[in-house]
Scaffold this motif. Structure first.
Motif, short mmCIF file in Angstrom:
data_model
loop_
_atom_site.label_atom_id
_atom_site.label_comp_id
_atom_site.label_asym_id
_atom_site.label_seq_id
_atom_site.Cartn_x
_atom_site.Cartn_y
_atom_site.Cartn_z
N VAL A 298 0.86 -1.18 0.00
CA VAL A 298 0.00 0.00 0.00
C VAL A 298 0.90 1.23 0.00
O VAL A 298 1.82 1.35 0.82
CB VAL A 298 -0.94 0.00 1.21
N LEU A 299 0.66 2.15 -0.93
CA LEU A 299 1.53 3.30 -1.15
C LEU A 299 0.85 4.57 -0.66
O LEU A 299 -0.32 4.82 -1.00
CB LEU A 299 1.86 3.42 -2.64
N ILE A 300 1.57 5.39 0.10
CA ILE A 300 1.00 6.60 0.67
C ILE A 300 1.89 7.79 0.35
O ILE A 300 3.11 7.74 0.57
CB ILE A 300 0.86 6.48 2.21
N GLY A 301 1.29 8.86 -0.15
CA GLY A 301 2.05 10.08 -0.43
C GLY A 301 2.44 10.79 0.84
O GLY A 301 1.59 11.13 1.67
N LEU A 302 3.74 11.02 1.03
CA LEU A 302 4.24 11.63 2.27
C LEU A 302 4.33 13.14 2.19
O LEU A 302 4.24 13.82 3.21
CB LEU A 302 5.63 11.07 2.60
N ALA A 303 4.57 13.68 1.02
CA ALA A 303 4.84 15.11 0.90
C ALA A 303 4.10 15.69 -0.29
O ALA A 303 3.53 14.98 -1.11
CB ALA A 303 6.35 15.34 0.76
N GLY A 304 4.13 17.03 -0.36
CA GLY A 304 3.49 17.72 -1.47
C GLY A 304 2.40 18.65 -0.99
O GLY A 304 1.59 18.29 -0.15
N GLN A 305 2.38 19.88 -1.50
CA GLN A 305 1.38 20.85 -1.09
C GLN A 305 0.08 20.69 -1.87
O GLN A 305 -0.95 21.23 -1.48
CB GLN A 305 1.92 22.27 -1.30
N GLY A 306 0.13 19.96 -2.99
CA GLY A 306 -1.08 19.74 -3.76
C GLY A 306 -1.88 18.59 -3.20
O GLY A 306 -1.95 18.37 -1.98
N LYS A 307 -2.47 17.79 -4.07
CA LYS A 307 -3.32 16.69 -3.64
C LYS A 307 -2.53 15.42 -3.31
O LYS A 307 -3.09 14.46 -2.80
CB LYS A 307 -4.35 16.38 -4.73
N THR A 308 -1.23 15.41 -3.60
CA THR A 308 -0.45 14.18 -3.48
C THR A 308 -0.32 13.70 -2.05
O THR A 308 -0.50 12.52 -1.76
CB THR A 308 0.95 14.37 -4.09
N ARG A 309 -0.02 14.62 -1.13
CA ARG A 309 0.18 14.22 0.27
C ARG A 309 -1.10 13.60 0.83
O ARG A 309 -2.16 14.19 0.78
CB ARG A 309 0.58 15.43 1.11
N GLY A 310 -1.00 12.38 1.33
CA GLY A 310 -2.16 11.67 1.86
C GLY A 310 -2.88 10.81 0.84
O GLY A 310 -3.78 10.05 1.20
N THR A 311 -2.50 10.90 -0.44
CA THR A 311 -3.11 10.06 -1.47
C THR A 311 -2.61 8.63 -1.32
O THR A 311 -1.42 8.40 -1.07
CB THR A 311 -2.78 10.60 -2.88
N VAL A 312 -3.50 7.68 -1.49
CA VAL A 312 -3.17 6.27 -1.26
C VAL A 312 -3.38 5.48 -2.54
O VAL A 312 -4.34 5.70 -3.29
CB VAL A 312 -4.05 5.69 -0.13
N ALA A 313 -2.46 4.55 -2.81
CA ALA A 313 -2.57 3.66 -3.96
C ALA A 313 -2.11 2.27 -3.52
O ALA A 313 -1.70 2.07 -2.37
CB ALA A 313 -1.72 4.17 -5.12
N ILE A 314 -2.19 1.32 -4.44
CA ILE A 314 -1.72 -0.03 -4.14
C ILE A 314 -0.92 -0.54 -5.33
O ILE A 314 -1.31 -0.37 -6.49
CB ILE A 314 -2.90 -0.97 -3.79
N ALA A 315 0.25 -1.10 -5.05
CA ALA A 315 1.15 -1.58 -6.11
C ALA A 315 0.72 -2.97 -6.56
O ALA A 315 0.69 -3.89 -5.75
CB ALA A 315 2.58 -1.60 -5.61
N ARG A 316 0.41 -3.10 -7.84
CA ARG A 316 0.06 -4.40 -8.39
C ARG A 316 1.26 -5.06 -9.07
O ARG A 316 1.14 -6.14 -9.64
CB ARG A 316 -1.09 -4.27 -9.37
#
Length: 434
Positions: A298-316
Motif C-alpha cells: 500500500v503506497l501513501i504520499g508523504l509530501a506535497g502541497q497539492g493533492k499528493t500528500r495523503g493520497t493512497v494507492a496499491i502496487a500491483r
C-alpha cells in the motif's frame, strides 16, 4: 525513357488524386465542405456580450440561476437573459461552454450569446465547442477571451434543416454522456456510504454478523469509537512495517532508462499501479536509497502541497519508489486491499496528521506506523475488500464506457460539423437556385 514517363505520370496522378475535389463538395479556406454549405466569420452568426455585475448586496433570493465562468454560482430573483442561452468562460475556465434552457443572469466573468443569426441556438452550442478560445485569450495582457479575435474564426454553415439534424444527433450523445456521469456519481456515492459502514463495522456482512448461538453481535467502546465486539484496534506497526524510497541523481544519465520500474509520487493518482512511466538502471538502483517493494504494498504520499500528500494507492507490481512515498508491506495477517480502502477513506485525516506548522509539512514513517484502524479477522477484511473491489470494477467499467462515448462524440463532431458525413440529402443545384 518510357519508364521515366510512367513514373512522372504516376506521381502526377497521385498528387492530382490528393487534391481532387469530391463530387458534391468544394474547396474553401476552412477545408473541403459540401457545395450547399456557406463559409463566414463567427461574428456573422452570433453576437457575444459580456455579463453583468451583480454584487452580493444586490442579490435577492429567487430561482433564476446566476452563471459565471465555472457554471451556476447561485440564484437571483431577476433574469437578465431569456432562454435559450449559451455562456462561455471568459476568465478562469476559458472556453467552458454552458447551454441554458431557462432564463439566467450572466456575471461579467462570462461571455454569452445575445443574438443568433443564420444558426439555431442548439447548433451554435455545438459549433462553439469547436472554437479554440484559449488561442484568443491574453493578447491584450489580460488573461481573458478577446471576443473580437473570436469573431474572426472562419466557420461553415449548413442549411437550417441540416443544422437541426446535426444538433439533434449531438444532443442525443450529450444526453447519454450526462446519464452516464450521473450514474457514475450515484455509484460513487453508494460506494462511499458502503465504505463508511463496512470499514467501521456499523454494518456487518451477514456471514460475520451473528454469534455461534445465532444472536446478533454487539459493539464495544474503543479509542476509535464503537467497534464490533469481535474486532480490535491495531496500529499499522503492530502487524506490518513500511519504508520510503529514494531518487537516483537526475544529473547522471547512466542512472536512468534501465529496466527497473521507478514510481514518482505524482503517479499515486493511478490508485492501482500496474505500470509506471520511469525506469532506472542497475547503477541507479545501487547508488540511491530507492529499493524494490513487494507486490500489493500500500503506497501513501508523504509530501506535497497539492493533492499528493495523503493520497493512497496499491502496487500491483513490484517496483521502486521515490522518497515521497511510504510503502506499507503486505503480510499474512492482514488484507492489503482492506488496508488500502481504510486509508483511502481517510485522505483528509492523513493530510491533517502532517508534521509542520498547520499541517503544511509532510507525513513520515513514524506517523504511518502509528496509524490505528479497526481490525477484524483476515476473513472479514478480505470479504469487505471484495465487496468494495467489485463496486470499483463496476465504476471503472462505467468510466470506460463514458470515455468511449466522449470519443465517439468527438468523432461525430469532426464528421458532422464539417459535412464529411451528411444527415440530410444535399440540396441539388436546381433547388439551390430556385
Amino acid at each position: 525513357m518510357s519508364n521515366q514517363v510512367a513514373e512522372v505520370s504516376a506521381k502526377y496522378l497521385s498528387e492530382a488524386a490528393k487534391n481532387a475535389v469530391p463530387v458534391g463538395y468544394k474547396q474553401t479556406e476552412v477545408g473541403m465542405i459540401p457545395e450547399d454549405w456557406g463559409v463566414c466569420e463567427l461574428e456573422e452568426v452570433i453576437t457575444l456580450q459580456r455579463g453583468f455585475d451583480l454584487p452580493n448586496r444586490l442579490r435577492q433570493p429567487g430561482t433564476i440561476p446566476i452563471v459565471s465562468s465555472s457554471g451556476v454560482t447561485g440564484f437571483h430573483n431577476k433574469a437578465m437573459i431569456k432562454a435559450p442561452g449559451i455562456v462561455t468562460g471568459r476568465y478562469g475556465t476559458i472556453g467552458q461552454i454552458f447551454y441554458l434552457r431557462e432564463s439566467f443572469w450572466p456575471l461579467n466573468t462570462t461571455l454569452y450569446v445575445s443574438e443568433f443569426k443564420k444558426v439555431s441556438p442548439e447548433y451554435a452550442y455545438h459549433l462553439l465547442k469547436t472554437v479554440d478560445f484559449e488561442s484568443h485569450s491574453g493578447k491584450s495582457g489580460v488573461p481573458g477571451v478577446n471576443r473580437n479575435d473570436v469573431y474572426q474564426e472562419r466557420i461553415c454553415v449548413p442549411s437550417a434543416k441540416e443544422q437541426t439534424a446535426i444538433a439533434n444527433a449531438l444532443s442525443d450523445v450529450d444526453a447519454l454522456i450526462s446519464e452516464l456521469e450521473k450514474l457514475i456519481a450515484k455509484k460513487q456515492a453508494i460506494k462511499t456510504a458502503t465504505m463508511q459502514q463496512l470499514l467501521t463495522g456499523r454494518t456487518r456482512l451477514p456471514q460475520f454478523a451473528l454469534r455461534e448461538d445465532g444472536t446478533p453481535k454487539g459493539t464495544k467502546p474503543s479509542e476509535l469509537g464503537e467497534i464490533p465486539e469481535d474486532w480490535v484496534v491495531k496500529k499499522i506497526g503492530d502487524f506490518t512495517d513500511c519504508t520510503a524510497g529514494g531518487t537516483p541523481s537526475t544529473s547522471i544519465s547512466g542512472y536512468w532508462g534501465g529496466t527497473h520500474p521507478w514510481m514518482s509520487s505524482g503517479e499515486l493518482h493511478l490508485k492501482r499501479v500496474f505500470d509506471v512511466a520511469e525506469r532506472i538502471t542497475d547503477s541507479g538502483l545501487a547508488n540511491s536509497s530507492t529499493k524494490y517493494v513487494p507486490v500489493d504494498s500500500v503506497l501513501i504520499g508523504l509530501a506535497g502541497q497539492g493533492k499528493t500528500r495523503g493520497t493512497v494507492a496499491i502496487a500491483r507490481i513490484s517496483l521502486c519508489t521515490n522518497q515521497s512515498i511510504a510503502s506499507v508491506f503486505p503480510s499474512e495477517s492482514h488484507s492489503t486491499d482492506y488496508l488500502f480502502y481504510n486509508l483511502d477513506n481517510r485522505y483528509e485525516e492523513l493530510r491533517g496528521l502532517s508534521t509542520g506548522d498547520g499541517g503544511r509539512g509532510g507525513l513520515n514513517l513514524t506517523i504511518i506506523r502509528n496509524l490505528s484502524l479497526p481490525y477484524p479477522d483476515i476473513e472479514e477484511q478480505t470479504a469487505i475488500a471484495t465487496i468494495l473491489s467489485d463496486m470499483d470494477a463496476e465504476i471503472q467499467a462505467l468510466e470506460q464506457r463514458l470515455g468511449k462515448t466522449r470519443q465517439i462524440k468527438q468523432g461525430m463532431m469532426q464528421e458532422l460539423l464539417t459535412g464529411k458525413t451528411r444527415l440530410v440529402q444535399p440540396l441539388n443545384k436546381e433547388s439551390q437556385h430556385g
